[in-house]
Scaffold this motif. Structure first.
Motif, PDB file in Angstrom:
ATOM      1  N   ILE A 107       0.853  -1.190   0.000  1.00 32.83           N
ATOM      2  CA  ILE A 107       0.000   0.000   0.000  1.00 32.83           C
ATOM      3  C   ILE A 107       0.889   1.239   0.000  1.00 32.83           C
ATOM      4  O   ILE A 107       1.677   1.441   0.923  1.00 32.83           O
ATOM      5  CB  ILE A 107      -0.926   0.018   1.230  1.00 32.83           C
ATOM      6  N   ASP A 108       0.770   2.057  -1.043  1.00 31.64           N
ATOM      7  CA  ASP A 108       1.593   3.257  -1.125  1.00 31.64           C
ATOM      8  C   ASP A 108       0.876   4.335  -1.927  1.00 31.64           C
ATOM      9  O   ASP A 108      -0.337   4.254  -2.150  1.00 31.64           O
ATOM     10  CB  ASP A 108       2.962   2.928  -1.748  1.00 31.64           C
ATOM     11  N   VAL A 138      -6.770   3.136   4.331  1.00 35.78           N
ATOM     12  CA  VAL A 138      -6.871   4.593   4.450  1.00 35.78           C
ATOM     13  C   VAL A 138      -5.628   5.162   5.122  1.00 35.78           C
ATOM     14  O   VAL A 138      -5.115   6.219   4.731  1.00 35.78           O
ATOM     15  CB  VAL A 138      -8.140   4.985   5.241  1.00 35.78           C
ATOM     16  N   HIS A 139      -5.116   4.457   6.119  1.00 33.39           N
ATOM     17  CA  HIS A 139      -3.943   4.938   6.850  1.00 33.39           C
ATOM     18  C   HIS A 139      -2.698   4.999   5.972  1.00 33.39           C
ATOM     19  O   HIS A 139      -1.917   5.964   6.053  1.00 33.39           O
ATOM     20  CB  HIS A 139      -3.686   4.028   8.051  1.00 33.39           C
ATOM     21  N   LYS A 140      -2.504   3.993   5.125  1.00 32.43           N
ATOM     22  CA  LYS A 140      -1.259   3.905   4.357  1.00 32.43           C
ATOM     23  C   LYS A 140      -1.399   4.311   2.895  1.00 32.43           C
ATOM     24  O   LYS A 140      -0.399   4.417   2.199  1.00 32.43           O
ATOM     25  CB  LYS A 140      -0.699   2.478   4.440  1.00 32.43           C
ATOM     26  N   GLY A 141      -2.636   4.518   2.420  1.00 31.57           N
ATOM     27  CA  GLY A 141      -2.856   4.888   1.023  1.00 31.57           C
ATOM     28  C   GLY A 141      -3.385   6.306   0.900  1.00 31.57           C
ATOM     29  O   GLY A 141      -4.608   6.500   0.840  1.00 31.57           O
ATOM     30  N   ILE A 194      -8.087 -10.120  -3.656  1.00 30.66           N
ATOM     31  CA  ILE A 194      -8.011  -8.675  -3.462  1.00 30.66           C
ATOM     32  C   ILE A 194      -7.113  -8.105  -4.555  1.00 30.66           C
ATOM     33  O   ILE A 194      -5.995  -8.599  -4.767  1.00 30.66           O
ATOM     34  CB  ILE A 194      -7.451  -8.338  -2.070  1.00 30.66           C
ATOM     35  N   ARG A 195      -7.608  -7.092  -5.232  1.00 28.49           N
ATOM     36  CA  ARG A 195      -6.855  -6.468  -6.318  1.00 28.49           C
ATOM     37  C   ARG A 195      -6.638  -4.984  -6.033  1.00 28.49           C
ATOM     38  O   ARG A 195      -7.589  -4.262  -5.758  1.00 28.49           O
ATOM     39  CB  ARG A 195      -7.592  -6.623  -7.656  1.00 28.49           C
ATOM     40  N   PHE A 196      -5.386  -4.560  -6.117  1.00 28.29           N
ATOM     41  CA  PHE A 196      -5.042  -3.146  -6.027  1.00 28.29           C
ATOM     42  C   PHE A 196      -4.855  -2.615  -7.448  1.00 28.29           C
ATOM     43  O   PHE A 196      -4.245  -3.299  -8.283  1.00 28.29           O
ATOM     44  CB  PHE A 196      -3.740  -2.949  -5.252  1.00 28.29           C
ATOM     45  N   ASP A 197      -5.334  -1.399  -7.725  1.00 32.46           N
ATOM     46  CA  ASP A 197      -5.152  -0.866  -9.069  1.00 32.46           C
ATOM     47  C   ASP A 197      -3.689  -0.494  -9.326  1.00 32.46           C
ATOM     48  O   ASP A 197      -3.318  -0.162 -10.460  1.00 32.46           O
ATOM     49  CB  ASP A 197      -6.077   0.332  -9.340  1.00 32.46           C
ATOM     50  N   SER A 198      -2.852  -0.577  -8.308  1.00 31.97           N
ATOM     51  CA  SER A 198      -1.413  -0.413  -8.507  1.00 31.97           C
ATOM     52  C   SER A 198      -0.785  -1.692  -9.059  1.00 31.97           C
ATOM     53  O   SER A 198       0.426  -1.748  -9.290  1.00 31.97           O
ATOM     54  CB  SER A 198      -0.737  -0.028  -7.180  1.00 31.97           C
ATOM     55  N   GLY A 199      -1.617  -2.717  -9.278  1.00 27.80           N
ATOM     56  CA  GLY A 199      -1.157  -3.928  -9.945  1.00 27.80           C
ATOM     57  C   GLY A 199      -1.054  -5.162  -9.072  1.00 27.80           C
ATOM     58  O   GLY A 199      -0.946  -6.280  -9.578  1.00 27.80           O
TER      59      GLY A 199
END
Length: 244
Positions: A107-108, A138-141, A194-199
């Motif tokens: 998470i970035d 929310v805390h890390k993104g 779980i999918r992040f749009d960052s890939g």
């Protein structure tokens, strides 16, 4: 920046491409364009005589340097994690496997949207798990704006009403942090992904519900999941660029 030829025009073209690649989460390509564009912008700043314009160029250079560093770190994660496929085996009754431990490094600043597919976000402890996961996001993104949850309805009409109410409360809370939660119900969903749009793509055998119930509300592990004992499961983490 106005385009009047020379390095400035070239910088505009290259940096416009960098921003586009950045939005498409193509980290390596975006980084290369940012670096090239910054070099051109530095050259343009040296050649321009107008002090206000030179100051403007310097400000833009600083902004693009920050974004280039974000791309560099994101690309490094893809190389060190995604292309080697990280697999985590969680043993029964083991501890130290909080959501922070599993997801924290992924998470970035490149993360803006998350999709959670988990058939069992229904009972109160499962919804608390989802809330805990949202808190971490929310805390890390800092640029997170959307979370989509796809789950199944509780088969009991009364329990489904309670399920929907609890998720609605999470939705209202997330909105206060400029994050939109969309909940989609499906009676045929079985996947846990779980999918992040960052890939990043994370597959967990038990979904988010891999923790055992703590002994009481007054023991280590009640609020800090790092201390909670776990069910046995496997976590697979990889990047979509590594499977393309």
């Amino acid at each position: 920046m106005s385009s009047n030829g020379g390095p400035e025009t070239a910088a505009i073209q290259v940096l416009t491409r960098a921003v586009q690649l950045d939005s498409e989460k193509k980290f390596a390509e975006a980084l290369a364009c940012y670096e090239q564009g910054i070099r051109l912008l530095i050259q343009a700043a040296k050649e321009v005589k107008d002090e206000n314009k030179r100051t403007h160029f310097k400000k833009k250079i600083e902004e693009y340097l920050v974004r280039a560093e974000v791309m560099k770190e994101a690309n490094k994660k893809v190389k060190t994690i995604g292309r080697t496929h990280r697999q985590i085996h969680i043993d029964v009754d083991s501890t130290g496997h909080s959501y922070e431990t599993i997801f924290g490094d992924l998470i970035d600043e490149t993360l803006s949207s998350v999709e959670v597919e988990d058939a069992y976000i229904r009972s109160i402890h499962q919804i608390y798990n989802f809330l805990k996961f949202c808190e971490l996001l929310v805390h890390k993104g800092p640029h997170l704006r959307n979370i989509t949850l796809r789950t199944s309805r509780d088969p009991s009409p009364a329990e489904h009403s309670t399920q929907n109410q609890r998720l609605s409360e999470i939705r209202a809370s997330l909105l206060k942090h400029s994050v939109k939660l969309t909940v989609e119900y499906s009676d045929t969903i079985h996947d846990r992904e779980i999918r992040f749009d960052s890939g990043w793509i994370i597959k967990i055998g038990r979904g988010l519900d891999y923790f055992k119930k703590p002994d009481s509300k007054f023991c280590l592990g009640w609020s800090d999941y790092h201390f909670r004992q776990c069910h046995q499961t496997t976590v697979d983490i990889f990047h979509q660029q590594s499977v393309g």
